[in-house]
Each structure stands twice: as C-alpha cells, then as structure tokens.
Design a protein around this motif. Sequence first.
Motif, mmCIF file in Angstrom:
data_model
loop_
_atom_site.group_PDB
_atom_site.id
_atom_site.type_symbol
_atom_site.label_atom_id
_atom_site.label_comp_id
_atom_site.label_asym_id
_atom_site.label_seq_id
_atom_site.Cartn_x
_atom_site.Cartn_y
_atom_site.Cartn_z
ATOM 1 N N ARG A 198 1.336 -21.435 7.558
ATOM 2 C CA ARG A 198 1.206 -21.944 8.927
ATOM 3 C C ARG A 198 0.095 -21.189 9.647
ATOM 4 O O ARG A 198 -0.125 -20.023 9.397
ATOM 5 C CB ARG A 198 2.526 -21.781 9.661
ATOM 6 N N GLY A 199 -0.571 -21.894 10.556
ATOM 7 C CA GLY A 199 -1.597 -21.232 11.349
ATOM 8 C C GLY A 199 -2.976 -21.732 11.002
ATOM 9 O O GLY A 199 -3.152 -22.772 10.392
ATOM 10 N N ALA A 200 -3.945 -20.949 11.384
ATOM 11 C CA ALA A 200 -5.339 -21.345 11.209
ATOM 12 C C ALA A 200 -5.755 -21.166 9.755
ATOM 13 O O ALA A 200 -6.110 -20.082 9.328
ATOM 14 C CB ALA A 200 -6.231 -20.518 12.124
ATOM 15 N N GLY A 201 -5.707 -22.233 9.007
ATOM 16 C CA GLY A 201 -6.089 -22.187 7.603
ATOM 17 C C GLY A 201 -7.576 -22.392 7.385
ATOM 18 O O GLY A 201 -8.077 -22.194 6.290
ATOM 19 N N ALA A 202 -8.301 -22.780 8.434
ATOM 20 C CA ALA A 202 -9.722 -23.085 8.283
ATOM 21 C C ALA A 202 -10.527 -21.874 7.830
ATOM 22 O O ALA A 202 -11.503 -22.006 7.109
ATOM 23 C CB ALA A 202 -10.283 -23.628 9.594
ATOM 24 N N VAL A 203 -10.139 -20.696 8.228
ATOM 25 C CA VAL A 203 -10.876 -19.496 7.852
ATOM 26 C C VAL A 203 -10.844 -19.304 6.341
ATOM 27 O O VAL A 203 -11.846 -19.015 5.710
ATOM 28 C CB VAL A 203 -10.298 -18.253 8.567
ATOM 29 N N GLN A 204 -9.692 -19.496 5.750
ATOM 30 C CA GLN A 204 -9.548 -19.271 4.313
ATOM 31 C C GLN A 204 -9.834 -20.512 3.481
ATOM 32 O O GLN A 204 -10.388 -20.421 2.392
ATOM 33 C CB GLN A 204 -8.148 -18.762 3.996
ATOM 34 N N TYR A 205 -9.448 -21.708 3.983
ATOM 35 C CA TYR A 205 -9.483 -22.910 3.145
ATOM 36 C C TYR A 205 -10.501 -23.955 3.568
ATOM 37 O O TYR A 205 -10.641 -24.968 2.913
ATOM 38 C CB TYR A 205 -8.093 -23.541 3.112
ATOM 39 N N ALA A 243 -8.645 -27.859 6.964
ATOM 40 C CA ALA A 243 -7.306 -27.299 6.728
ATOM 41 C C ALA A 243 -6.742 -26.710 8.007
ATOM 42 O O ALA A 243 -6.616 -25.518 8.155
ATOM 43 C CB ALA A 243 -7.367 -26.244 5.637
ATOM 44 N N SER A 244 -6.421 -27.577 8.978
ATOM 45 C CA SER A 244 -5.826 -27.052 10.199
ATOM 46 C C SER A 244 -4.454 -26.469 9.923
ATOM 47 O O SER A 244 -3.996 -25.568 10.588
ATOM 48 C CB SER A 244 -5.750 -28.132 11.280
ATOM 49 N N GLU A 245 -3.772 -27.030 8.958
ATOM 50 C CA GLU A 245 -2.512 -26.472 8.407
ATOM 51 C C GLU A 245 -2.722 -26.462 6.905
ATOM 52 O O GLU A 245 -3.353 -27.352 6.370
ATOM 53 C CB GLU A 245 -1.316 -27.352 8.757
ATOM 54 N N ALA A 246 -2.203 -25.489 6.228
ATOM 55 C CA ALA A 246 -2.386 -25.469 4.778
ATOM 56 C C ALA A 246 -1.055 -25.294 4.100
ATOM 57 O O ALA A 246 -0.156 -24.722 4.633
ATOM 58 C CB ALA A 246 -3.321 -24.354 4.372
#
Length: 97
Positions: A83-90, A94-97
Amino acid sequence: MVDKETLERRQARTPVEMLQEEPGVWAVSVAAQGSPILRGQIGNRVLYLWDGIRINNGALFGGPNGFFNQFPVGAVDHMEVIRGAGAVQYGSDASEA
C-alpha cells in the motif's frame, strides 16, 4: 503479506479469493475474471507482478480485467499487497502495487 499457511487455510480456488480477507482489499470475481480493488483503485491503477515481472500496465483500461485471475493457484507461495506510493519503486503507473 499472505503466507502459504494462510493461503492453504483459505482454500481459495482463484487468486482473487486468496485476497478476500485482507484489510483494504475488495475482491471482484465475474466468471473466470477477477480483480482486486485496493483502496478504491482498480484496473490500470493496480500493478500485478509475478516474480517481479509486470503482468499488466498503465495502458489497460481502468475497469476490472482478467489478468489477476490468470495466476495458477497451486504455484502461489505467498502474496503481498503493498500500500502507498508504489510509483517510486515500480513506475508511474503503480499508484497502488
């Protein structure tokens, strides 16, 4: 994270059923298709990864799709809902991952 023991206890027949009891996840199943809804996000706003490989992308439509239910249930060792900001990693889709 949903571990193997929890998955076996739930006796799910589809990947969507594996996540039905997770907090913040609403699982939608229609026929052979199924999509998890995470905090109101569905479709191209939820990123599905199988062993780190993208199964869907941001180019897909915003509604439910059948990609998630295509995972073979017997091959799933564990499932993670990040949950959370997945855009940094994915990535930006990927607003949710």
